[in-house]
Each structure stands twice: as C-alpha cells, then as structure tokens.
Motif scaffolding. Structure first.
Motif, PDB file in Angstrom:
ATOM      1  N   ASP A  63     127.137  14.498  67.721  1.00  0.00           N
ATOM      2  CA  ASP A  63     128.262  15.203  67.109  1.00  0.00           C
ATOM      3  C   ASP A  63     128.192  15.274  65.584  1.00  0.00           C
ATOM      4  O   ASP A  63     129.006  15.942  64.969  1.00  0.00           O
ATOM      5  CB  ASP A  63     129.592  14.594  67.544  1.00  0.00           C
ATOM      6  N   GLY A  64     127.248  14.599  64.959  1.00  0.00           N
ATOM      7  CA  GLY A  64     127.084  14.660  63.515  1.00  0.00           C
ATOM      8  C   GLY A  64     128.110  13.868  62.732  1.00  0.00           C
ATOM      9  O   GLY A  64     128.134  13.935  61.508  1.00  0.00           O
ATOM     10  N   CYS A  65     128.960  13.133  63.401  1.00  0.00           N
ATOM     11  CA  CYS A  65     129.967  12.326  62.706  1.00  0.00           C
ATOM     12  C   CYS A  65     129.341  11.025  62.222  1.00  0.00           C
ATOM     13  O   CYS A  65     128.384  10.526  62.791  1.00  0.00           O
ATOM     14  CB  CYS A  65     131.133  12.002  63.630  1.00  0.00           C
ATOM     15  N   GLY A  66     129.924  10.484  61.178  1.00  0.00           N
ATOM     16  CA  GLY A  66     129.468   9.213  60.651  1.00  0.00           C
ATOM     17  C   GLY A  66     130.384   8.087  61.078  1.00  0.00           C
ATOM     18  O   GLY A  66     131.533   8.297  61.438  1.00  0.00           O
ATOM     19  N   LEU A  67     129.855   6.889  61.046  1.00  0.00           N
ATOM     20  CA  LEU A  67     130.608   5.691  61.389  1.00  0.00           C
ATOM     21  C   LEU A  67     130.536   4.757  60.193  1.00  0.00           C
ATOM     22  O   LEU A  67     129.444   4.383  59.760  1.00  0.00           O
ATOM     23  CB  LEU A  67     130.000   5.026  62.629  1.00  0.00           C
ATOM     24  N   HIS A  68     131.681   4.418  59.617  1.00  0.00           N
ATOM     25  CA  HIS A  68     131.729   3.508  58.474  1.00  0.00           C
ATOM     26  C   HIS A  68     132.344   2.199  58.943  1.00  0.00           C
ATOM     27  O   HIS A  68     133.455   2.172  59.461  1.00  0.00           O
ATOM     28  CB  HIS A  68     132.566   4.105  57.345  1.00  0.00           C
ATOM     29  N   LEU A  69     131.603   1.106  58.774  1.00  0.00           N
ATOM     30  CA  LEU A  69     132.086  -0.223  59.157  1.00  0.00           C
ATOM     31  C   LEU A  69     132.214  -1.089  57.921  1.00  0.00           C
ATOM     32  O   LEU A  69     131.264  -1.222  57.144  1.00  0.00           O
ATOM     33  CB  LEU A  69     131.112  -0.886  60.135  1.00  0.00           C
ATOM     34  N   ASN A  70     133.382  -1.664  57.727  1.00  0.00           N
ATOM     35  CA  ASN A  70     133.562  -2.638  56.651  1.00  0.00           C
ATOM     36  C   ASN A  70     132.835  -3.923  57.022  1.00  0.00           C
ATOM     37  O   ASN A  70     132.353  -4.080  58.140  1.00  0.00           O
ATOM     38  CB  ASN A  70     135.050  -2.910  56.422  1.00  0.00           C
ATOM     39  N   ALA A  71     132.783  -4.843  56.101  1.00  0.00           N
ATOM     40  CA  ALA A  71     132.105  -6.117  56.344  1.00  0.00           C
ATOM     41  C   ALA A  71     132.684  -6.804  57.574  1.00  0.00           C
ATOM     42  O   ALA A  71     133.895  -6.945  57.703  1.00  0.00           O
ATOM     43  CB  ALA A  71     132.244  -7.022  55.122  1.00  0.00           C
ATOM     44  N   ARG A  72     131.801  -7.177  58.513  1.00  0.00           N
ATOM     45  CA  ARG A  72     132.128  -7.918  59.737  1.00  0.00           C
ATOM     46  C   ARG A  72     133.078  -7.170  60.675  1.00  0.00           C
ATOM     47  O   ARG A  72     133.619  -7.754  61.606  1.00  0.00           O
ATOM     48  CB  ARG A  72     132.712  -9.293  59.406  1.00  0.00           C
ATOM     49  N   GLU A  73     133.260  -5.868  60.495  1.00  0.00           N
ATOM     50  CA  GLU A  73     134.145  -5.070  61.341  1.00  0.00           C
ATOM     51  C   GLU A  73     133.431  -4.662  62.622  1.00  0.00           C
ATOM     52  O   GLU A  73     132.223  -4.441  62.632  1.00  0.00           O
ATOM     53  CB  GLU A  73     134.597  -3.821  60.586  1.00  0.00           C
ATOM     54  N   ALA A  74     134.189  -4.550  63.706  1.00  0.00           N
ATOM     55  CA  ALA A  74     133.638  -4.114  64.987  1.00  0.00           C
ATOM     56  C   ALA A  74     134.449  -2.936  65.519  1.00  0.00           C
ATOM     57  O   ALA A  74     135.670  -2.892  65.365  1.00  0.00           O
ATOM     58  CB  ALA A  74     133.670  -5.252  65.994  1.00  0.00           C
ATOM     59  N   VAL A  75     133.758  -1.971  66.117  1.00  0.00           N
ATOM     60  CA  VAL A  75     134.398  -0.817  66.753  1.00  0.00           C
ATOM     61  C   VAL A  75     133.711  -0.552  68.083  1.00  0.00           C
ATOM     62  O   VAL A  75     132.588  -1.001  68.318  1.00  0.00           O
ATOM     63  CB  VAL A  75     134.330   0.459  65.881  1.00  0.00           C
ATOM     64  N   GLU A  76     134.409   0.183  68.951  1.00  0.00           N
ATOM     65  CA  GLU A  76     133.822   0.576  70.223  1.00  0.00           C
ATOM     66  C   GLU A  76     133.607   2.083  70.224  1.00  0.00           C
ATOM     67  O   GLU A  76     134.473   2.834  69.768  1.00  0.00           O
ATOM     68  CB  GLU A  76     134.726   0.169  71.379  1.00  0.00           C
ATOM     69  N   VAL A  77     132.449   2.495  70.720  1.00  0.00           N
ATOM     70  CA  VAL A  77     132.129   3.910  70.849  1.00  0.00           C
ATOM     71  C   VAL A  77     131.601   4.153  72.258  1.00  0.00           C
ATOM     72  O   VAL A  77     131.205   3.213  72.956  1.00  0.00           O
ATOM     73  CB  VAL A  77     131.083   4.372  69.800  1.00  0.00           C
ATOM     74  N   LEU A  78     131.582   5.408  72.668  1.00  0.00           N
ATOM     75  CA  LEU A  78     131.037   5.757  73.976  1.00  0.00           C
ATOM     76  C   LEU A  78     129.524   5.579  73.968  1.00  0.00           C
ATOM     77  O   LEU A  78     128.877   5.730  72.930  1.00  0.00           O
ATOM     78  CB  LEU A  78     131.404   7.193  74.319  1.00  0.00           C
ATOM     79  N   ASP A  79     128.965   5.272  75.125  1.00  0.00           N
ATOM     80  CA  ASP A  79     127.527   5.021  75.243  1.00  0.00           C
ATOM     81  C   ASP A  79     126.682   6.157  74.687  1.00  0.00           C
ATOM     82  O   ASP A  79     125.690   5.932  74.012  1.00  0.00           O
ATOM     83  CB  ASP A  79     127.135   4.777  76.705  1.00  0.00           C
ATOM     84  N   HIS A  80     127.077   7.391  74.977  1.00  0.00           N
ATOM     85  CA  HIS A  80     126.264   8.534  74.556  1.00  0.00           C
ATOM     86  C   HIS A  80     126.351   8.801  73.048  1.00  0.00           C
ATOM     87  O   HIS A  80     125.590   9.594  72.521  1.00  0.00           O
ATOM     88  CB  HIS A  80     126.639   9.798  75.350  1.00  0.00           C
ATOM     89  N   GLN A  81     127.259   8.127  72.340  1.00  0.00           N
ATOM     90  CA  GLN A  81     127.390   8.301  70.888  1.00  0.00           C
ATOM     91  C   GLN A  81     126.466   7.368  70.100  1.00  0.00           C
ATOM     92  O   GLN A  81     126.348   7.516  68.892  1.00  0.00           O
ATOM     93  CB  GLN A  81     128.832   8.058  70.445  1.00  0.00           C
ATOM     94  N   VAL A  82     125.826   6.418  70.770  1.00  0.00           N
ATOM     95  CA  VAL A  82     124.949   5.472  70.087  1.00  0.00           C
ATOM     96  C   VAL A  82     123.647   6.181  69.719  1.00  0.00           C
ATOM     97  O   VAL A  82     122.900   6.627  70.587  1.00  0.00           O
ATOM     98  CB  VAL A  82     124.666   4.236  70.969  1.00  0.00           C
ATOM     99  N   SER A  83     123.403   6.308  68.434  1.00  0.00           N
ATOM    100  CA  SER A  83     122.223   7.027  67.946  1.00  0.00           C
ATOM    101  C   SER A  83     121.025   6.095  67.811  1.00  0.00           C
ATOM    102  O   SER A  83     121.149   4.864  67.889  1.00  0.00           O
ATOM    103  CB  SER A  83     122.526   7.656  66.591  1.00  0.00           C
ATOM    104  N   ASP A  84     119.857   6.711  67.577  1.00  0.00           N
ATOM    105  CA  ASP A  84     118.647   5.925  67.330  1.00  0.00           C
ATOM    106  C   ASP A  84     118.797   5.092  66.060  1.00  0.00           C
ATOM    107  O   ASP A  84     118.268   3.983  65.968  1.00  0.00           O
ATOM    108  CB  ASP A  84     117.429   6.839  67.205  1.00  0.00           C
ATOM    109  N   GLU A  85     119.544   5.619  65.086  1.00  0.00           N
ATOM    110  CA  GLU A  85     119.772   4.881  63.838  1.00  0.00           C
ATOM    111  C   GLU A  85     120.553   3.591  64.100  1.00  0.00           C
ATOM    112  O   GLU A  85     120.235   2.535  63.546  1.00  0.00           O
ATOM    113  CB  GLU A  85     120.540   5.752  62.843  1.00  0.00           C
ATOM    114  N   ILE A  86     121.533   3.647  64.988  1.00  0.00           N
ATOM    115  CA  ILE A  86     122.325   2.462  65.326  1.00  0.00           C
ATOM    116  C   ILE A  86     121.456   1.463  66.080  1.00  0.00           C
ATOM    117  O   ILE A  86     121.503   0.257  65.827  1.00  0.00           O
ATOM    118  CB  ILE A  86     123.576   2.853  66.139  1.00  0.00           C
ATOM    119  N   LYS A  87     120.610   1.959  66.991  1.00  0.00           N
ATOM    120  CA  LYS A  87     119.704   1.072  67.738  1.00  0.00           C
ATOM    121  C   LYS A  87     118.708   0.404  66.794  1.00  0.00           C
ATOM    122  O   LYS A  87     118.399  -0.782  66.948  1.00  0.00           O
ATOM    123  CB  LYS A  87     118.970   1.859  68.818  1.00  0.00           C
ATOM    124  N   LEU A  88     118.217   1.154  65.820  1.00  0.00           N
ATOM    125  CA  LEU A  88     117.287   0.596  64.843  1.00  0.00           C
ATOM    126  C   LEU A  88     117.982  -0.460  63.972  1.00  0.00           C
ATOM    127  O   LEU A  88     117.416  -1.512  63.687  1.00  0.00           O
ATOM    128  CB  LEU A  88     116.710   1.704  63.964  1.00  0.00           C
TER     129      LEU A  88
END
Length: 93
Positions: free
Chosen positions: A19-44
C-alpha cells in the motif's frame, strides 16, 4: 496479525508492503499489522535485531521461552519446578 516492536531506544520508520504507507515507531513502541502488510524491509530489520516480529500470542510465548511453535489447535504444557532447598551456610559450589 503480526506484532512489530521497535527494539531501539530511538524512533524508526519502515515501509509497509503493497500500500506504500509508512510505519513510524517510537522508541520501544509496538504495533500490530496484518500479515500481508509485513514488507521485506520489516523482515530485514527483524533479522538485523532492530525490531521484533511476532505472529500471535502463542508464537510470542514460544518466542519468549525459546521453544518450537505449538501446532494450531493444541495447547502447550509448561512444567515449572520450584526448589525450596537453599545452599547450606559455608557450602561451596
């Protein structure tokens, strides 16, 4: 759902897949996303130890205990042993 947790003590920005959206996480923050939204960048980032990527509550328990994931539809038995014996005074180990 996948939980993504920033393991750094500083903010991190990652791209979600498709979807081209970005995810911004503050220090030690956790969020939940749908499985299909996990990009290769997040896996790396997870492989490099920048973020923690955990699939579900059962997977989180297995991850914390360092055990293999429990097959779906089953429960894991956890045995806890508490020792009340204390070392004798002056005894060497």
């Amino acid at each position: 759902l996948m939980q993504i947790k920033n393991l750094l003590f500083q903010p991190i920005s990652l791209n979600l897949s498709l979807d081209g959206c970005g995810l911004h996480l503050n220090a030690r923050e956790a969020v939940e996303v749908l499985d299909h939204q996990v990009s290769d960048e997040i896996k790396l980032a997870a492989a490099r130890g920048l973020v923690s990527l955990i699939g579900s509550t059962a997977d989180a328990i297995d991850h914390a205990l360092g055990s293999e994931p429990t097959p779906a539809g089953t429960t894991a038995d956890i045995e806890v042993t508490v020792s009340t014996d204390s070392p004798k005074k002056g005894a060497r180990r």
